[in-house]
Design a protein around this motif. Structure first.
Motif, PDB file in Angstrom:
ATOM      1  N   GLU A 136      -4.943  14.544  -5.302  1.00 53.84           N
ATOM      2  CA  GLU A 136      -3.906  13.538  -5.206  1.00 53.84           C
ATOM      3  C   GLU A 136      -4.441  12.242  -4.605  1.00 53.84           C
ATOM      4  OE1 GLU A 136      -3.566  16.626  -4.373  1.00 53.84           O
ATOM      5  OE2 GLU A 136      -1.955  17.366  -5.681  1.00 53.84           O
ATOM      6  N   CYS A 137      -3.851  11.135  -5.015  1.00 55.37           N
ATOM      7  CA  CYS A 137      -4.210   9.833  -4.475  1.00 55.37           C
ATOM      8  C   CYS A 137      -3.384   9.576  -3.212  1.00 55.37           C
ATOM      9  CB  CYS A 137      -3.933   8.731  -5.486  1.00 55.37           C
ATOM     10  SG  CYS A 137      -4.800   8.939  -7.042  1.00 55.37           S
ATOM     11  N   ILE A 138      -4.058   9.224  -2.131  1.00 50.21           N
ATOM     12  CA  ILE A 138      -3.379   8.966  -0.867  1.00 50.21           C
ATOM     13  C   ILE A 138      -3.619   7.518  -0.456  1.00 50.21           C
ATOM     14  CG2 ILE A 138      -3.218   9.565   1.576  1.00 50.21           C
ATOM     15  CD1 ILE A 138      -3.992  12.377   0.873  1.00 50.21           C
ATOM     16  N   VAL A 139      -2.534   6.804  -0.162  1.00 45.93           N
ATOM     17  CA  VAL A 139      -2.599   5.426   0.293  1.00 45.93           C
ATOM     18  C   VAL A 139      -1.844   5.323   1.616  1.00 45.93           C
ATOM     19  CG1 VAL A 139      -2.021   3.017  -0.213  1.00 45.93           C
ATOM     20  CG2 VAL A 139      -2.657   4.560  -2.066  1.00 45.93           C
ATOM     21  N   ASN A 163      -7.977   7.282  -0.299  1.00 45.51           N
ATOM     22  CA  ASN A 163      -8.926   8.399  -0.340  1.00 45.51           C
ATOM     23  C   ASN A 163      -9.767   8.332  -1.623  1.00 45.51           C
ATOM     24  OD1 ASN A 163      -6.999   9.191  -2.205  1.00 45.51           O
ATOM     25  ND2 ASN A 163      -7.159  11.346  -1.695  1.00 45.51           N
ATOM     26  N   PRO A 164     -10.819   9.159  -1.737  1.00 47.75           N
ATOM     27  CA  PRO A 164     -11.684   9.106  -2.922  1.00 47.75           C
ATOM     28  C   PRO A 164     -10.945   9.311  -4.240  1.00 47.75           C
ATOM     29  CG  PRO A 164     -12.766  10.325  -1.169  1.00 47.75           C
ATOM     30  CD  PRO A 164     -11.367  10.066  -0.695  1.00 47.75           C
ATOM     31  N   SER A 192     -12.705  -0.256  -5.768  1.00 48.67           N
ATOM     32  CA  SER A 192     -13.510   0.223  -4.658  1.00 48.67           C
ATOM     33  C   SER A 192     -12.695   0.062  -3.381  1.00 48.67           C
ATOM     34  CB  SER A 192     -14.811  -0.573  -4.546  1.00 48.67           C
ATOM     35  OG  SER A 192     -14.541  -1.922  -4.167  1.00 48.67           O
ATOM     36  N   GLU A 193     -13.127   0.739  -2.321  1.00 49.10           N
ATOM     37  CA  GLU A 193     -12.411   0.591  -1.045  1.00 49.10           C
ATOM     38  C   GLU A 193     -12.403  -0.860  -0.605  1.00 49.10           C
ATOM     39  OE1 GLU A 193     -13.144   3.220   2.169  1.00 49.10           O
ATOM     40  OE2 GLU A 193     -13.675   4.904   0.874  1.00 49.10           O
ATOM     41  N   GLY A 214      -6.753  -4.079   2.617  1.00 48.91           N
ATOM     42  CA  GLY A 214      -6.271  -5.409   2.999  1.00 48.91           C
ATOM     43  C   GLY A 214      -5.350  -6.054   1.990  1.00 48.91           C
ATOM     44  N   LYS A 215      -5.173  -5.390   0.835  1.00 49.88           N
ATOM     45  CA  LYS A 215      -4.278  -5.929  -0.195  1.00 49.88           C
ATOM     46  C   LYS A 215      -2.880  -5.330  -0.055  1.00 49.88           C
ATOM     47  CE  LYS A 215      -7.433  -8.291  -2.521  1.00 49.88           C
ATOM     48  NZ  LYS A 215      -8.633  -7.926  -1.791  1.00 49.88           N
ATOM     49  N   PRO A 216      -1.836  -6.036  -0.505  1.00 54.62           N
ATOM     50  CA  PRO A 216      -0.480  -5.462  -0.468  1.00 54.62           C
ATOM     51  C   PRO A 216      -0.358  -4.361  -1.511  1.00 54.62           C
ATOM     52  CG  PRO A 216      -0.474  -7.587  -1.578  1.00 54.62           C
ATOM     53  CD  PRO A 216      -1.849  -7.436  -0.985  1.00 54.62           C
ATOM     54  N   SER A 217       0.539  -3.404  -1.268  1.00 56.29           N
ATOM     55  CA  SER A 217       0.693  -2.292  -2.201  1.00 56.29           C
ATOM     56  C   SER A 217       1.211  -2.744  -3.559  1.00 56.29           C
ATOM     57  CB  SER A 217       1.640  -1.234  -1.620  1.00 56.29           C
ATOM     58  OG  SER A 217       2.934  -1.778  -1.450  1.00 56.29           O
TER      59      SER A 217
END
Length: 406
Positions: free
Chosen positions: A23-26, A38-39, A48-49, A54-57
């Motif tokens: 799963e993607c975790i933000v 997460n990866p 990339s990380e 630092g960007k808005p969702s």
């Protein structure tokens, strides 16, 4: 054990488990600025990380969503503490894809919100599968898994794990979509727990497991997410549905995982009972790892014994190479009125003030008196029965039992 070492070990466990999730975790701060991905997120979204932190969702939002959808996510998360739903997100290359999203608020010790967590999974394949099955009126249930934040403070990690476990691990509602009005009894020892139910529906059958996770507390919570994730991989990705084969594959995955990492000081073995039930409810298949299934028929007990095995423990105990473990499968026919029970060892090992364990025989004698009672009454009576036995003694382990009258 020194507190700093204890926290360090479990933070490391959290980090390793987080890396194994699909799963993607933000994690975003209170201003909705992304502070962690997460990866799995990096692989899915193409950022990339360095590009995403630092960007808005809103950088991920798709124009396919109506404006009120994104507003609803923010409003429900702030008002109710969480949101769960399906929507579209956008990758770095501009392509849109459907996701299942679960959000949650992380709070500090004073209950003040300090971050927002989003757990999402690409459900493109599932949506395609649902379209193919529409003529047969089938639905696909998709579950999300997540785990605590790496390097988070210990107490915040516990609260986070608790909220995720309650919302993402199999709950009563999932089982009731296939089995009407089951006995569902889950009484964890601590805020987070190692014993849990797992369920999945594949085609015309329910796959249902009772899992004794090998530990309680934060270690148990991390293991429960790991085991839950492996079970879903085995069933969904490898398309396995035979209980003995699933257990053999799970044993292999856990053994390899534990052989790579530092051995854990587990309180007990990882024990699982796994049953597959067809939609017609006329029979079932059962396999168990040191877990028995009990069937009450006309006032008498039928015992379906699990194999004596601790999943994933073989390598951990010997520090050797992985060795396969095989399990037998019980093929059990059913009659109307048969009552099935699966329970983890925490109930029967519960001691009273004199230090005496409850034991399997006392539990079965109690359940036998409830053979014709409604499920909700059985749950309330079981709670009262165990609490009376426990008395002033501490709860020693998680308590968990599942029953169903066919």
């Amino acid at each position: 054990m020194d507190t700093a070492i204890y926290i360090s070990q479990h933070t490391e466990l959290l980090a390793h488990t987080l890396k194994s999730l699909n799963e993607c975790i933000v994690i975003a701060d209170s201003s909705d600025i992304i502070r962690y991905v997460n990866p799995a997120f990096v692989e899915t979204y193409g950022y990339s990380e360095a590009e995403i932190i630092g960007k808005p969702s809103s950088i991920m939002w798709s124009a396919k969503n109506k404006p009120e959808v994104t507003q609803k996510i923010l409003e429900e998360t702030k008002l109710f503490g969480s949101f769960r739903g399906e929507l579209f997100n956008r990758r770095k290359d501009g392509s849109d894809f459907p996701i299942l999203l679960v959000t949650s608020i992380v709070r500090d010790d004073d209950k003040n919100p300090i971050a927002f967590v989003g757990i999402s999974k690409d459900i493109t394949d599932i949506k395609q599968y649902e379209l193919e099955l529409q003529t047969r009126a089938k639905t696909i249930e998709e579950q999300n898994r997540a785990i605590s934040i790496r390097n988070a403070q210990f107490e915040i990690g516990i609260e986070y794990a608790k909220s995720l476990q309650v919302s993402l691990l199999t709950q009563r509602e999932t089982i009731e979509r296939f089995l009407f009005n089951p006995v569902f009894f889950h009484h964890p020892k601590e805020k987070v727990f190692g014993d849990f139910f797992w369920a999945d529906q594949k085609f015309d059958r329910l796959l249902l497991a009772s899992v004794e996770g090998g530990a309680s507390g934060i270690a148990g919570a991390m293991l429960s997410m790991l085991i839950n994730n492996y079970l879903n991989q085995i069933v969904s990705d490898e398309h396995l549905n035979q209980p003995n084969v699933i257990l053999e594959k799970l044993h292999e995955k856990l053994s390899i995982h534990f052989n790579k990492e530092e051995p854990l000081n587990l309180e007990k073995g990882i024990h699982i009972g796994l049953i597959t039930i067809p939609k017609n409810l006329r029979s079932f298949k059962y396999s168990g790892a040191d877990t028995d299934l009990m069937l009450l028929r006309d006032g008498r007990w039928i015992k379906l014994s699990g194999d004596k095995a601790d999943l994933g423990f073989l390598v951990q105990r010997t520090h050797g190479n992985y060795r396969p473990c095989s399990f037998i499968t019980h093929n059990q026919s059913l009659r109307p009125g048969d009552y099935m029970f699966m329970f983890t060892g925490g109930i029967v090992r519960q001691i009273n003030p004199s230090g005496e364990s409850l034991g399997v025989e006392r539990l079965l004698d109690f359940l036998q008196t409830k053979e014709h009672s409604p499920a909700q009454q059985v749950e309330k009576s079981l709670e009262a029965f165990i609490q009376k036995w426990k008395g002033s003694a501490d709860q020693t382990e998680d308590w968990m039992l599942l029953g169903y009258r066919f």
